[in-house]
Motif scaffolding. Sequence first.
Motif, PDB file in Angstrom:
ATOM      1  N   CYS A  22      -0.318  -4.456   5.586  1.00  0.00           N
ATOM      2  CA  CYS A  22       0.200  -3.097   5.790  1.00  0.00           C
ATOM      3  C   CYS A  22      -0.099  -2.326   4.518  1.00  0.00           C
ATOM      4  CB  CYS A  22       1.690  -3.145   6.074  1.00  0.00           C
ATOM      5  SG  CYS A  22       2.479  -1.533   6.183  1.00  0.00           S
ATOM      6  N   ALA A  23      -1.085  -1.449   4.581  1.00  0.00           N
ATOM      7  CA  ALA A  23      -1.501  -0.685   3.410  1.00  0.00           C
ATOM      8  C   ALA A  23      -0.853   0.693   3.428  1.00  0.00           C
ATOM      9  CB  ALA A  23      -3.018  -0.549   3.380  1.00  0.00           C
ATOM     10  N   ALA A  24      -0.196   1.034   2.337  1.00  0.00           N
ATOM     11  CA  ALA A  24       0.469   2.332   2.226  1.00  0.00           C
ATOM     12  C   ALA A  24      -0.414   3.296   1.439  1.00  0.00           C
ATOM     13  CB  ALA A  24       1.813   2.177   1.536  1.00  0.00           C
ATOM     14  N   SER A  25      -0.270   4.573   1.746  1.00  0.00           N
ATOM     15  CA  SER A  25      -1.151   5.584   1.169  1.00  0.00           C
ATOM     16  C   SER A  25      -0.729   6.043  -0.218  1.00  0.00           C
ATOM     17  CB  SER A  25      -1.242   6.805   2.092  1.00  0.00           C
ATOM     18  OG  SER A  25       0.045   7.370   2.287  1.00  0.00           O
ATOM     19  N   ASP A  26       0.517   5.752  -0.619  1.00  0.00           N
ATOM     20  CA  ASP A  26       0.915   6.166  -1.960  1.00  0.00           C
ATOM     21  C   ASP A  26       1.984   5.251  -2.538  1.00  0.00           C
ATOM     22  OD1 ASP A  26       2.655   8.871  -0.393  1.00  0.00           O
ATOM     23  OD2 ASP A  26       3.582   7.066  -1.235  1.00  0.00           O
ATOM     24  N   ARG A  27       2.340   5.536  -3.785  1.00  0.00           N
ATOM     25  CA  ARG A  27       3.207   4.643  -4.542  1.00  0.00           C
ATOM     26  C   ARG A  27       4.652   4.641  -4.075  1.00  0.00           C
ATOM     27  NH1 ARG A  27       1.427   3.826 -10.171  1.00  0.00           N
ATOM     28  NH2 ARG A  27       3.619   4.040 -10.747  1.00  0.00           N
ATOM     29  N   SER A  28       5.019   5.559  -3.206  1.00  0.00           N
ATOM     30  CA  SER A  28       6.404   5.557  -2.725  1.00  0.00           C
ATOM     31  C   SER A  28       6.729   4.241  -2.030  1.00  0.00           C
ATOM     32  CB  SER A  28       6.640   6.731  -1.775  1.00  0.00           C
ATOM     33  OG  SER A  28       5.851   6.606  -0.601  1.00  0.00           O
ATOM     34  N   PHE A  29       5.698   3.558  -1.567  1.00  0.00           N
ATOM     35  CA  PHE A  29       5.876   2.239  -0.944  1.00  0.00           C
ATOM     36  C   PHE A  29       6.633   1.293  -1.870  1.00  0.00           C
ATOM     37  CE2 PHE A  29       4.803  -1.312   1.722  1.00  0.00           C
ATOM     38  CZ  PHE A  29       4.550  -2.366   0.859  1.00  0.00           C
ATOM     39  N   ARG A  30       6.404   1.420  -3.166  1.00  0.00           N
ATOM     40  CA  ARG A  30       6.956   0.473  -4.138  1.00  0.00           C
ATOM     41  C   ARG A  30       8.476   0.548  -4.236  1.00  0.00           C
ATOM     42  NH1 ARG A  30       2.407   0.958  -8.993  1.00  0.00           N
ATOM     43  NH2 ARG A  30       0.619   1.110  -7.566  1.00  0.00           N
ATOM     44  N   GLN A  31       9.051   1.670  -3.831  1.00  0.00           N
ATOM     45  CA  GLN A  31      10.508   1.816  -3.855  1.00  0.00           C
ATOM     46  C   GLN A  31      11.119   1.741  -2.464  1.00  0.00           C
ATOM     47  OE1 GLN A  31       8.609   4.360  -5.740  1.00  0.00           O
ATOM     48  NE2 GLN A  31       8.699   2.815  -7.348  1.00  0.00           N
ATOM     49  N   SER A  32      10.345   1.246  -1.510  1.00  0.00           N
ATOM     50  CA  SER A  32      10.794   1.218  -0.116  1.00  0.00           C
ATOM     51  C   SER A  32      10.939  -0.195   0.414  1.00  0.00           C
ATOM     52  CB  SER A  32       9.799   1.967   0.775  1.00  0.00           C
ATOM     53  OG  SER A  32       9.680   3.321   0.394  1.00  0.00           O
ATOM     54  N   ILE A  70       7.100 -13.047   4.943  1.00  0.00           N
ATOM     55  CA  ILE A  70       6.839 -11.671   4.532  1.00  0.00           C
ATOM     56  C   ILE A  70       6.715 -11.628   3.019  1.00  0.00           C
ATOM     57  CG2 ILE A  70       7.786  -9.335   4.461  1.00  0.00           C
ATOM     58  CD1 ILE A  70       9.238 -10.004   7.042  1.00  0.00           C
ATOM     59  N   SER A  71       5.752 -10.863   2.550  1.00  0.00           N
ATOM     60  CA  SER A  71       5.577 -10.691   1.114  1.00  0.00           C
ATOM     61  C   SER A  71       5.026  -9.291   0.854  1.00  0.00           C
ATOM     62  CB  SER A  71       4.629 -11.761   0.551  1.00  0.00           C
ATOM     63  OG  SER A  71       3.342 -11.654   1.137  1.00  0.00           O
ATOM     64  N   ARG A  72       4.927  -8.959  -0.409  1.00  0.00           N
ATOM     65  CA  ARG A  72       4.375  -7.652  -0.751  1.00  0.00           C
ATOM     66  C   ARG A  72       3.732  -7.700  -2.126  1.00  0.00           C
ATOM     67  NH1 ARG A  72       9.084  -3.689  -0.108  1.00  0.00           N
ATOM     68  NH2 ARG A  72       7.595  -2.169  -0.959  1.00  0.00           N
ATOM     69  N   ALA A  73       2.757  -6.816  -2.323  1.00  0.00           N
ATOM     70  CA  ALA A  73       2.091  -6.661  -3.610  1.00  0.00           C
ATOM     71  C   ALA A  73       2.192  -5.189  -3.968  1.00  0.00           C
ATOM     72  CB  ALA A  73       0.635  -7.105  -3.519  1.00  0.00           C
ATOM     73  N   ASN A  74       3.224  -4.844  -4.690  1.00  0.00           N
ATOM     74  CA  ASN A  74       3.472  -3.429  -4.970  1.00  0.00           C
ATOM     75  C   ASN A  74       2.359  -2.789  -5.795  1.00  0.00           C
ATOM     76  OD1 ASN A  74       5.793  -3.266  -3.459  1.00  0.00           O
ATOM     77  ND2 ASN A  74       7.173  -3.517  -5.211  1.00  0.00           N
ATOM     78  N   THR A  75       1.695  -3.573  -6.621  1.00  0.00           N
ATOM     79  CA  THR A  75       0.605  -2.998  -7.413  1.00  0.00           C
ATOM     80  C   THR A  75      -0.547  -2.559  -6.518  1.00  0.00           C
ATOM     81  OG1 THR A  75      -0.288  -5.201  -7.761  1.00  0.00           O
ATOM     82  CG2 THR A  75       1.181  -4.317  -9.467  1.00  0.00           C
ATOM     83  N   LYS A  76      -0.594  -3.097  -5.307  1.00  0.00           N
ATOM     84  CA  LYS A  76      -1.637  -2.725  -4.343  1.00  0.00           C
ATOM     85  C   LYS A  76      -1.101  -1.835  -3.237  1.00  0.00           C
ATOM     86  CE  LYS A  76      -4.225  -7.048  -4.994  1.00  0.00           C
ATOM     87  NZ  LYS A  76      -4.777  -8.245  -4.307  1.00  0.00           N
ATOM     88  N   ASN A  77       0.180  -1.477  -3.307  1.00  0.00           N
ATOM     89  CA  ASN A  77       0.824  -0.686  -2.238  1.00  0.00           C
ATOM     90  C   ASN A  77       0.609  -1.331  -0.876  1.00  0.00           C
ATOM     91  OD1 ASN A  77       1.584   1.227  -4.179  1.00  0.00           O
ATOM     92  ND2 ASN A  77      -0.253   2.456  -3.839  1.00  0.00           N
ATOM     93  N   THR A  78       0.754  -2.640  -0.820  1.00  0.00           N
ATOM     94  CA  THR A  78       0.444  -3.389   0.387  1.00  0.00           C
ATOM     95  C   THR A  78       1.505  -4.444   0.662  1.00  0.00           C
ATOM     96  OG1 THR A  78      -1.930  -3.059   0.057  1.00  0.00           O
ATOM     97  CG2 THR A  78      -1.276  -4.818   1.563  1.00  0.00           C
ATOM     98  N   GLY A  79       1.833  -4.599   1.945  1.00  0.00           N
ATOM     99  CA  GLY A  79       2.722  -5.659   2.373  1.00  0.00           C
ATOM    100  C   GLY A  79       1.996  -6.590   3.324  1.00  0.00           C
TER     101      GLY A  79
END
Length: 125
Positions: A22-32, A70-79
Motif C-alpha cells: 500500500c503506497a501512500a502519496s505523501d508523508r502524512s502516512f507516517r502519522q496514520s 501487517i507491517s510498514r516502512a514509514n521511510t517509504k510511505n508504504t505498508g
Amino acid sequence: QVQLVESGGGAVQSGDSLRLSCAASDRSFRQSTMGWFRQVPGKERVFVGAISWNGEITREADSVKGRFTISRANTKNTGYLQMNSLKPEDTAVYYCATDSRAFRVGTTTSDYTVWGQGTQVTVSS
C-alpha cells in the motif's frame, strides 16, 4: 488528501503466499494508522488487520491470525500485508486505508477515512 495505491494481488494456489503493498502519496502516512480490509461481491467490506503509526500495535482478524502479517516502512510511505498459507476463502478484493487519528487502531470501516482502489486476490484449490 493522501492517496493510497495497493499492489501485489494476483491469482495463486491454495497454500501459496502473496505480499500486498500500500503506497501512500505523501508523508502524512507516517502519522496514520493503516488498516487492511477485504470484500467479496455482494458482501460487506470486512476487517483483516491494522497497524499503528509506529508499528508498535497490530491487530488481525481471527480468520487470518497466524497466517497474515501487517507491517510498514514509514521511510517509504508504504505498508504491507504478508499473506501466507492462503486459502480459497481468502479470495477477495483487498483494500488498504488510513486513519489520521494515530493513536487509534480501529477495526471497522468507519474508523478509516482514506481508501485505496483495491487489488484482487484469487486463491484456487
